[in-house]
Design a protein around this motif. Sequence first.
Motif, PDB file in Angstrom:
ATOM      1  N   ARG A 110       0.750  -1.194  -0.103  1.00 62.69           N
ATOM      2  CA  ARG A 110      -0.037   0.029   0.056  1.00 62.69           C
ATOM      3  C   ARG A 110       0.800   1.185  -0.015  1.00 62.69           C
ATOM      4  O   ARG A 110       1.879   1.272   0.732  1.00 62.69           O
ATOM      5  CB  ARG A 110      -0.947   0.264   1.275  1.00 62.69           C
ATOM      6  N   LEU A 111       0.438   2.151  -0.803  1.00 61.79           N
ATOM      7  CA  LEU A 111       1.195   3.516  -0.987  1.00 61.79           C
ATOM      8  C   LEU A 111       0.219   4.480  -0.927  1.00 61.79           C
ATOM      9  O   LEU A 111      -0.874   4.180  -1.212  1.00 61.79           O
ATOM     10  CB  LEU A 111       2.160   3.410  -2.225  1.00 61.79           C
ATOM     11  N   ALA A 112       0.816   5.800  -0.495  1.00 66.21           N
ATOM     12  CA  ALA A 112      -0.048   6.811  -0.546  1.00 66.21           C
ATOM     13  C   ALA A 112      -0.319   7.276  -1.999  1.00 66.21           C
ATOM     14  O   ALA A 112      -1.474   7.982  -2.131  1.00 66.21           O
ATOM     15  CB  ALA A 112       0.571   8.192   0.353  1.00 66.21           C
ATOM     16  N   SER A 113       0.509   7.344  -2.837  1.00 62.05           N
ATOM     17  CA  SER A 113       0.373   7.744  -4.276  1.00 62.05           C
ATOM     18  C   SER A 113       1.190   7.106  -5.219  1.00 62.05           C
ATOM     19  O   SER A 113       2.199   6.609  -4.969  1.00 62.05           O
ATOM     20  CB  SER A 113       0.705   9.278  -4.276  1.00 62.05           C
ATOM     21  N   VAL A 134      -3.074   2.283  -3.919  1.00 61.22           N
ATOM     22  CA  VAL A 134      -2.701   3.424  -3.553  1.00 61.22           C
ATOM     23  C   VAL A 134      -3.888   4.280  -3.062  1.00 61.22           C
ATOM     24  O   VAL A 134      -5.173   4.056  -3.410  1.00 61.22           O
ATOM     25  CB  VAL A 134      -2.290   4.369  -4.753  1.00 61.22           C
ATOM     26  N   GLU A 135      -3.882   5.257  -2.146  1.00 55.73           N
ATOM     27  CA  GLU A 135      -4.867   6.232  -1.653  1.00 55.73           C
ATOM     28  C   GLU A 135      -5.644   6.845  -3.175  1.00 55.73           C
ATOM     29  O   GLU A 135      -4.921   7.340  -3.911  1.00 55.73           O
ATOM     30  CB  GLU A 135      -4.515   7.090  -0.660  1.00 55.73           C
ATOM     31  N   PRO A 136      -6.964   6.775  -3.053  1.00 55.05           N
ATOM     32  CA  PRO A 136      -7.640   7.449  -4.041  1.00 55.05           C
ATOM     33  C   PRO A 136      -7.315   8.855  -4.065  1.00 55.05           C
ATOM     34  O   PRO A 136      -7.381   9.621  -3.078  1.00 55.05           O
ATOM     35  CB  PRO A 136      -9.223   7.197  -3.830  1.00 55.05           C
ATOM     36  N   ILE A 137      -7.098   9.602  -5.321  1.00 51.96           N
ATOM     37  CA  ILE A 137      -6.958  11.015  -5.197  1.00 51.96           C
ATOM     38  C   ILE A 137      -7.943  11.803  -4.485  1.00 51.96           C
ATOM     39  O   ILE A 137      -7.630  12.912  -3.716  1.00 51.96           O
ATOM     40  CB  ILE A 137      -6.608  11.504  -6.538  1.00 51.96           C
ATOM     41  N   GLU A 138      -9.134  11.627  -4.710  1.00 49.34           N
ATOM     42  CA  GLU A 138     -10.377  12.371  -4.282  1.00 49.34           C
ATOM     43  C   GLU A 138     -11.052  11.130  -3.341  1.00 49.34           C
ATOM     44  O   GLU A 138     -12.045  10.666  -3.859  1.00 49.34           O
ATOM     45  CB  GLU A 138     -11.161  12.979  -5.156  1.00 49.34           C
ATOM     46  N   ILE A 141       5.973  -6.984 -13.337  1.00 51.40           N
ATOM     47  CA  ILE A 141       5.031  -5.576 -13.450  1.00 51.40           C
ATOM     48  C   ILE A 141       4.427  -5.225 -12.204  1.00 51.40           C
ATOM     49  O   ILE A 141       3.737  -6.106 -11.603  1.00 51.40           O
ATOM     50  CB  ILE A 141       4.223  -5.827 -15.008  1.00 51.40           C
ATOM     51  N   ALA A 142       4.562  -4.214 -11.941  1.00 55.08           N
ATOM     52  CA  ALA A 142       3.700  -3.425 -11.075  1.00 55.08           C
ATOM     53  C   ALA A 142       2.305  -2.913 -11.477  1.00 55.08           C
ATOM     54  O   ALA A 142       2.457  -2.145 -12.269  1.00 55.08           O
ATOM     55  CB  ALA A 142       4.570  -2.441 -10.330  1.00 55.08           C
ATOM     56  N   VAL A 143       1.142  -3.469 -10.937  1.00 57.69           N
ATOM     57  CA  VAL A 143      -0.101  -3.101 -11.301  1.00 57.69           C
ATOM     58  C   VAL A 143      -0.807  -1.982 -10.186  1.00 57.69           C
ATOM     59  O   VAL A 143      -0.876  -2.652  -8.976  1.00 57.69           O
ATOM     60  CB  VAL A 143      -1.041  -3.992 -11.729  1.00 57.69           C
ATOM     61  N   VAL A 144      -1.005  -0.868 -10.614  1.00 57.86           N
ATOM     62  CA  VAL A 144      -1.321   0.128  -9.544  1.00 57.86           C
ATOM     63  C   VAL A 144      -2.620   0.768  -9.644  1.00 57.86           C
ATOM     64  O   VAL A 144      -3.185   1.085 -10.840  1.00 57.86           O
ATOM     65  CB  VAL A 144      -0.323   1.374  -9.481  1.00 57.86           C
ATOM     66  N   GLY A 145      -3.415   0.723  -8.522  1.00 56.06           N
ATOM     67  CA  GLY A 145      -4.825   1.105  -8.688  1.00 56.06           C
ATOM     68  C   GLY A 145      -5.284   1.435  -7.244  1.00 56.06           C
ATOM     69  O   GLY A 145      -4.532   1.311  -6.227  1.00 56.06           O
ATOM     70  N   ASP A 156      -8.473   6.684 -13.159  1.00 59.63           N
ATOM     71  CA  ASP A 156      -9.204   7.481 -12.561  1.00 59.63           C
ATOM     72  C   ASP A 156      -8.945   7.446 -11.061  1.00 59.63           C
ATOM     73  O   ASP A 156      -9.150   6.282 -10.649  1.00 59.63           O
ATOM     74  CB  ASP A 156     -10.836   7.632 -12.916  1.00 59.63           C
ATOM     75  N   ASN A 157      -8.523   8.448 -10.356  1.00 58.38           N
ATOM     76  CA  ASN A 157      -8.357   8.541  -9.062  1.00 58.38           C
ATOM     77  C   ASN A 157      -7.055   7.729  -8.466  1.00 58.38           C
ATOM     78  O   ASN A 157      -6.684   7.879  -7.379  1.00 58.38           O
ATOM     79  CB  ASN A 157      -9.524   7.809  -8.069  1.00 58.38           C
ATOM     80  N   THR A 158      -6.353   7.215  -9.709  1.00 57.55           N
ATOM     81  CA  THR A 158      -4.847   6.715  -9.316  1.00 57.55           C
ATOM     82  C   THR A 158      -3.782   7.712 -10.068  1.00 57.55           C
ATOM     83  O   THR A 158      -2.969   8.074  -9.371  1.00 57.55           O
ATOM     84  CB  THR A 158      -4.741   5.278 -10.131  1.00 57.55           C
ATOM     85  N   LEU A 159      -4.266   8.018 -11.095  1.00 53.29           N
ATOM     86  CA  LEU A 159      -3.202   8.851 -12.105  1.00 53.29           C
ATOM     87  C   LEU A 159      -3.687  10.092 -11.820  1.00 53.29           C
ATOM     88  O   LEU A 159      -2.783  11.108 -11.858  1.00 53.29           O
ATOM     89  CB  LEU A 159      -3.032   8.212 -13.604  1.00 53.29           C
TER      90      LEU A 159
END
Length: 181
Positions: A9-12, A136-140, A112-116, A34-37
């Motif tokens: 788990r990461l913040a961003s 990752v934490e959602p941007i919003e 591969i890292a898959v990030v969402g 959406d909400n990741t990138l």
Amino acid sequence: MRLLMPRERLASVREITPAWLKERGLRGLIVDLDNTLVPYGAPPPPPAELASWKQELDRAGVPLAIVSNARRERTRRWAEALGVPGWGLAGKPLPLAIRRAARALGLKPGEIAVVGDQLFTDVLGANLAGCYSVLVEPIEPRGGLPHTRWIRGLERRLLNSHFRSPNQATSPKRGFLYWNC
Ligand SMILES: [Mg+2]
């Protein structure tokens, strides 16, 4: 393997750097949109910090792809703006689009890292595809439709119970939330 649990788990997504990938033996990156990138529904162009993060990956030769459940047109516009391959209407958690993207990057899923930002689509899809899953934490975090907010509440409870006390995974009470493969 717990299919709903991220490897990390990461913040961003911005915390993922070429050095971070190298430490884990990873060579490529597939990201949710959406909400990741970018914030949900935000149009291109990319903000400066996103562009510089992408340039850092480019300089290190780390390939990037976007795999999103968003509309094809929206995903295509962002993929073009960043100069990367992209797949919309990906149908995550089905792993098909992630596997297709992995092939396009010329890498094995395990490289591969898959990030969402969502467990039931991004993390589950990443794990089913055999990739290194990162939540990752959602941007919003407070935005979205009512059902998205409800799902996020469920995700938080699942994650918190797992990370606070992993041994509870085997208790009968919580057993239905976990399974092995
Ligand atoms: Mg998302």
